[in-house]
Write a protein that holds these residues in place. Structure first.
Motif, mmCIF file in Angstrom:
data_model
loop_
_atom_site.group_PDB
_atom_site.id
_atom_site.type_symbol
_atom_site.label_atom_id
_atom_site.label_comp_id
_atom_site.label_asym_id
_atom_site.label_seq_id
_atom_site.Cartn_x
_atom_site.Cartn_y
_atom_site.Cartn_z
ATOM 1 N N GLU A 50 -19.704 -2.177 11.032
ATOM 2 C CA GLU A 50 -19.870 -2.307 9.593
ATOM 3 C C GLU A 50 -18.947 -3.366 9.005
ATOM 4 O OE1 GLU A 50 -21.981 -1.028 7.563
ATOM 5 O OE2 GLU A 50 -22.966 0.490 8.780
ATOM 6 N N LEU A 51 -17.685 -3.401 9.422
ATOM 7 C CA LEU A 51 -16.689 -4.247 8.773
ATOM 8 C C LEU A 51 -16.389 -5.535 9.518
ATOM 9 C CD1 LEU A 51 -14.117 -1.570 7.506
ATOM 10 C CD2 LEU A 51 -16.006 -2.631 6.259
ATOM 11 N N PHE A 52 -16.579 -5.565 10.841
ATOM 12 C CA PHE A 52 -16.199 -6.768 11.579
ATOM 13 C C PHE A 52 -17.054 -7.983 11.254
ATOM 14 C CE2 PHE A 52 -13.185 -4.297 13.769
ATOM 15 C CZ PHE A 52 -12.353 -5.163 14.459
ATOM 16 N N PRO A 53 -18.320 -7.861 10.812
ATOM 17 C CA PRO A 53 -19.019 -9.070 10.341
ATOM 18 C C PRO A 53 -18.345 -9.731 9.141
ATOM 19 C CG PRO A 53 -20.595 -7.342 10.843
ATOM 20 C CD PRO A 53 -19.246 -6.711 10.940
ATOM 21 N N LEU A 54 -17.527 -8.967 8.401
ATOM 22 C CA LEU A 54 -16.832 -9.493 7.234
ATOM 23 C C LEU A 54 -15.396 -9.877 7.563
ATOM 24 C CD1 LEU A 54 -17.987 -6.621 4.833
ATOM 25 C CD2 LEU A 54 -19.241 -8.691 5.426
ATOM 26 N N ALA A 55 -15.091 -10.065 8.846
ATOM 27 C CA ALA A 55 -13.713 -10.163 9.320
ATOM 28 C C ALA A 55 -12.950 -11.338 8.739
ATOM 29 C CB ALA A 55 -13.702 -10.243 10.849
ATOM 30 N N ARG A 56 -13.625 -12.414 8.345
ATOM 31 C CA ARG A 56 -12.908 -13.599 7.878
ATOM 32 C C ARG A 56 -12.168 -13.349 6.573
ATOM 33 N NH1 ARG A 56 -13.432 -18.340 9.931
ATOM 34 N NH2 ARG A 56 -13.106 -19.339 7.904
ATOM 35 N N ARG A 57 -12.528 -12.301 5.856
ATOM 36 C CA ARG A 57 -11.842 -11.980 4.594
ATOM 37 C C ARG A 57 -10.857 -10.814 4.766
ATOM 38 N NH1 ARG A 57 -8.975 -11.389 1.271
ATOM 39 N NH2 ARG A 57 -9.142 -11.661 -0.984
ATOM 40 N N ALA A 68 -12.757 -17.036 2.490
ATOM 41 C CA ALA A 68 -11.855 -16.780 3.617
ATOM 42 C C ALA A 68 -10.480 -17.387 3.387
ATOM 43 C CB ALA A 68 -12.473 -17.310 4.905
ATOM 44 N N HIS A 69 -10.417 -18.458 2.595
ATOM 45 C CA HIS A 69 -9.119 -19.090 2.338
ATOM 46 C C HIS A 69 -8.199 -18.217 1.502
ATOM 47 C CE1 HIS A 69 -11.610 -20.005 -1.185
ATOM 48 N NE2 HIS A 69 -10.479 -20.148 -1.868
ATOM 49 N N ARG A 70 -8.736 -17.175 0.862
ATOM 50 C CA ARG A 70 -7.921 -16.266 0.075
ATOM 51 C C ARG A 70 -7.341 -15.125 0.908
ATOM 52 N NH1 ARG A 70 -7.712 -16.339 -5.334
ATOM 53 N NH2 ARG A 70 -9.033 -17.833 -6.457
ATOM 54 N N THR A 71 -7.648 -15.090 2.192
ATOM 55 C CA THR A 71 -7.130 -14.024 3.042
ATOM 56 C C THR A 71 -5.641 -14.226 3.274
ATOM 57 O OG1 THR A 71 -9.279 -13.926 4.159
ATOM 58 C CG2 THR A 71 -7.422 -12.828 5.226
ATOM 59 N N PRO A 72 -4.798 -13.311 2.781
ATOM 60 C CA PRO A 72 -3.347 -13.507 2.958
ATOM 61 C C PRO A 72 -2.899 -13.119 4.361
ATOM 62 C CG PRO A 72 -3.764 -11.495 1.740
ATOM 63 C CD PRO A 72 -5.108 -12.130 1.977
ATOM 64 N N ASP A 73 -1.845 -13.740 4.829
ATOM 65 C CA ASP A 73 -1.224 -13.404 6.111
ATOM 66 C C ASP A 73 -0.066 -12.441 5.847
ATOM 67 O OD1 ASP A 73 -2.827 -14.966 7.828
ATOM 68 O OD2 ASP A 73 -1.767 -16.769 7.166
ATOM 69 N N LEU A 74 -0.206 -11.219 6.297
ATOM 70 C CA LEU A 74 0.846 -10.218 6.150
ATOM 71 C C LEU A 74 1.576 -10.102 7.481
ATOM 72 C CD1 LEU A 74 -1.108 -7.488 4.145
ATOM 73 C CD2 LEU A 74 0.134 -9.480 3.294
ATOM 74 N N PRO A 75 2.848 -10.484 7.542
ATOM 75 C CA PRO A 75 3.559 -10.499 8.833
ATOM 76 C C PRO A 75 3.541 -9.158 9.555
ATOM 77 C CG PRO A 75 4.839 -11.624 7.138
ATOM 78 C CD PRO A 75 3.690 -10.968 6.439
ATOM 79 N N GLU A 76 3.692 -8.049 8.809
ATOM 80 C CA GLU A 76 3.729 -6.743 9.460
ATOM 81 C C GLU A 76 2.373 -6.318 10.001
ATOM 82 O OE1 GLU A 76 3.552 -6.379 4.975
ATOM 83 O OE2 GLU A 76 4.772 -7.417 6.453
ATOM 84 N N LEU A 77 1.294 -6.998 9.557
ATOM 85 C CA LEU A 77 -0.050 -6.680 10.035
ATOM 86 C C LEU A 77 -0.631 -7.805 10.891
ATOM 87 C CD1 LEU A 77 -1.622 -5.121 6.794
ATOM 88 C CD2 LEU A 77 -0.378 -3.967 8.617
ATOM 89 N N ALA A 78 0.186 -8.757 11.287
ATOM 90 C CA ALA A 78 -0.320 -9.910 12.044
ATOM 91 C C ALA A 78 -0.938 -9.490 13.371
ATOM 92 C CB ALA A 78 0.812 -10.907 12.279
ATOM 93 N N HIS A 79 -0.413 -8.425 13.973
ATOM 94 C CA HIS A 79 -0.938 -7.960 15.263
ATOM 95 C C HIS A 79 -2.378 -7.471 15.143
ATOM 96 C CE1 HIS A 79 -1.046 -6.186 19.243
ATOM 97 N NE2 HIS A 79 -1.324 -5.007 18.721
ATOM 98 N N PHE A 80 -2.777 -7.076 13.937
ATOM 99 C CA PHE A 80 -4.115 -6.499 13.736
ATOM 100 C C PHE A 80 -5.068 -7.482 13.063
ATOM 101 C CE2 PHE A 80 -0.793 -3.272 13.344
ATOM 102 C CZ PHE A 80 -1.144 -2.402 14.359
ATOM 103 N N ARG A 81 -4.652 -8.730 12.905
ATOM 104 C CA ARG A 81 -5.517 -9.738 12.283
ATOM 105 C C ARG A 81 -6.713 -10.000 13.196
ATOM 106 N NH1 ARG A 81 -4.651 -13.893 8.377
ATOM 107 N NH2 ARG A 81 -6.742 -14.689 7.899
ATOM 108 N N PRO A 82 -7.935 -9.865 12.687
ATOM 109 C CA PRO A 82 -9.111 -10.093 13.539
ATOM 110 C C PRO A 82 -9.209 -11.547 13.966
ATOM 111 C CG PRO A 82 -9.770 -9.836 11.249
ATOM 112 C CD PRO A 82 -8.307 -9.510 11.312
ATOM 113 N N THR A 83 -9.615 -11.749 15.187
ATOM 114 C CA THR A 83 -9.784 -13.106 15.709
ATOM 115 C C THR A 83 -11.192 -13.571 15.392
ATOM 116 O OG1 THR A 83 -10.459 -12.197 17.848
ATOM 117 C CG2 THR A 83 -8.133 -12.750 17.561
ATOM 118 N N THR A 84 -11.268 -14.683 14.685
ATOM 119 C CA THR A 84 -12.564 -15.255 14.317
ATOM 120 C C THR A 84 -12.596 -16.688 14.776
ATOM 121 O OG1 THR A 84 -11.703 -15.871 12.140
ATOM 122 C CG2 THR A 84 -12.859 -13.754 12.317
ATOM 123 N N GLY A 85 -13.794 -17.183 14.987
ATOM 124 C CA GLY A 85 -13.956 -18.566 15.417
ATOM 125 C C GLY A 85 -13.827 -19.504 14.249
ATOM 126 N N THR A 86 -14.347 -20.687 14.407
ATOM 127 C CA THR A 86 -14.330 -21.659 13.324
ATOM 128 C C THR A 86 -15.220 -21.181 12.202
ATOM 129 O OG1 THR A 86 -16.144 -22.855 14.369
ATOM 130 C CG2 THR A 86 -13.896 -23.570 14.891
#
Length: 450
Positions: free
Chosen positions: A215-222, A417-435
């Motif tokens: 349900e949510l991983f197709p929206l992973a870039r945000r 997608a450019h509005r997606t913030p990088d949270l250091p404490e959650l960096a390990h769980f950031r979804p990997t997306t392609g280009t």
């Protein structure tokens, strides 16, 4: 005369066709004028028949007897304003002495029949003033959101109410919410509208989707963080609890409680902090809460207690730290184990789509709006997307979200997608997306909400 007759027949035929195929266009073209005239002409007689009048004042009766004039008629509430809208009419009434807002609410169904409107609802604006909203057609049959809606920080439009007004999800007013719905009830579409509304805002989205992320991983870039299994969800929730503690330490250092600091500038949550110091607010979407609460072994039971404890902590303490919960599920009951009812008590907002059992409806509304339970279990299966929304105030509304396909939601998330913030404490769980993928044109949405 023949030309006039032909023109009149064409106008009547066009009005009938519009009323059948495009009720919104018919209302704006013909219905609003006819309805306003009908209300103004029938108003006094309808109010009298519905028992919404008061006897004339004694001094009026005495004056009529003294001057040998007719006895004054009973007085209905005074019309202060009649305003047409794109879906109906808004009638603002000034109540007479002795009348109550509940009298208007109790007569709503009779007013609907008497004025030939589709629906009538009322609310108290202030003491002695009642706003009656009348809809001219079924606005939930074919949901069309207004072109312009009120935009505010952490407040997004997600659906349309049965009275024609927009239903907003306001995280500042209602921090945490519970959304229930059986399979094919429209819960996923409601969730997509929520993500689509949050995507343009400066907010971090965190998702927990234990259905392997379908349900949510197709929206992973945000999304700033995603978990697709209970084990990963437990670690992610622990990281959120740690982030909450860090935010509270930041607020504590910035409170500046001295005699020289005005009361309004004393920081008690992230919204009292200066813009340059304010942490990014986080919205946590849990797609299926039952998957986090079920267990079969001792190890899974320990993991389950860890997850529920973290959710309860976030629900109790997360608001001031800017962490908001959206708990979704098909079933929500006490059989999910200890801590579930404690979690429910912290979820102020409640939304229920079609449910398969009355127990879930009771868990959603039994403690805040018992009369909404019956409305929730009466939602027909063919009206996908129709839901009952309520909160701790006891009020509730029928709502329906506009149809948003998965492709439309993906395009929106990719666009922002450019509005997606990088949270250091959650960096390990950031979804990997392609280009960045090119936006694909969405298929034409079906007229009915799915």
């Amino acid at each position: 005369m023949t030309a006039f007759t032909v023109a009149l027949v064409l106008v009547i035929a066009a009005a009938g066709l519009l009323r059948w195929r495009r009720p919104a266009w018919y209302w704006l073209a013909f219905g609003v004028t006819l309805a306003a005239l009908r209300v103004l002409i029938r108003y006094r007689s309808v109010m009298g028949a519905c028992g919404l009048t008061v006897p004339p004042a004694r001094w009026r009766l005495a004056l009529a007897r003294t001057t040998n004039r007719p006895i004054p008629e009973p007085r209905p509430p005074r019309i202060r304003r009649l305003r047409p809208t794109r879906t109906g009419l808004v009638l603002r009434l000034k109540l007479r002495p002795g009348q109550d807002v509940f009298d208007i609410a109790a007569a709503s169904d009779r007013l609907r029949h008497s004025f030939s409107m589709f629906g009538v609802t009322s609310r108290e604006v202030r003491s002695g003033v009642v706003e009656v909203r009348m809809t001219g057609y079924d606005v939930l049959k074919r949901v069309q959101m207004p072109a312009e809606t009120e935009t505010r920080a952490m407040r997004v439009p997600v659906a349309l109410r049965e009275d024609g007004s927009v239903h907003y999800r306001d995280y500042r007013a209602i921090p945490h919410a519970l959304t229930l719905g059986a399979t094919e009830s429209g819960k996923s579409v409601y969730q997509r509208n929520l993500v689509a509304g949050l995507a343009p805002l400066d907010v971090a989205l965190v998702g927990i989707d234990c259905k392997q992320g379908v349900e949510l991983f197709p929206l992973a870039r945000r999304f700033s963080a995603l978990a697709d299994s209970p084990d990963t969800a437990a670690e992610l929730l622990d990281a959120l609890v740690a982030r909450m503690a860090d935010v509270y330490r930041l607020i504590r250092t910035q409170q500046r409680i001295t005699v020289d600091v005005p009361d309004a500038e004393i920081a008690a949550d992230i919204w009292d902090l200066p813009d340059e110091l304010r942490p990014t607010p986080v919205v946590v979407l849990v797609d299926e809460v039952a998957e986090l609460a079920l267990y079969a072994t001792k190890e899974e039971e320990k993991r389950r207690d860890r997850i529920i404890t973290a959710l309860v902590r976030l629900a109790q303490l997360g608001r001031a730290a800017g962490i908001y919960l959206e708990i979704c599920g098909q079933r929500f009951g006490s059989e999910l184990g200890k801590g579930i009812t404690m979690l429910r008590a912290q979820l102020t907002g409640r939304t229920a789509h079609r449910l398969n059992d009355e127990t879930s409806a009771n868990m959603a509304f039994g403690d805040i709006a018992p009369d909404a339970v019956l409305a929730a279990i009466q939602i027909p299966a063919e009206l996908r997307g129709l839901a009952i929304a309520g909160d701790a105030s006891g009020g509730w509304h029928r709502i329906r979200a506009p149809h948003t396909s998965l492709r439309q939601a993906v395009n929106l998330c990719n666009r922002y997608a450019h509005r997606t913030p990088d949270l250091p404490e959650l960096a390990h769980f950031r979804p990997t997306t392609g280009t960045a993928t090119e936006l694909v044109p969405s298929a034409k949405a079906a007229p009915a909400t799915a």
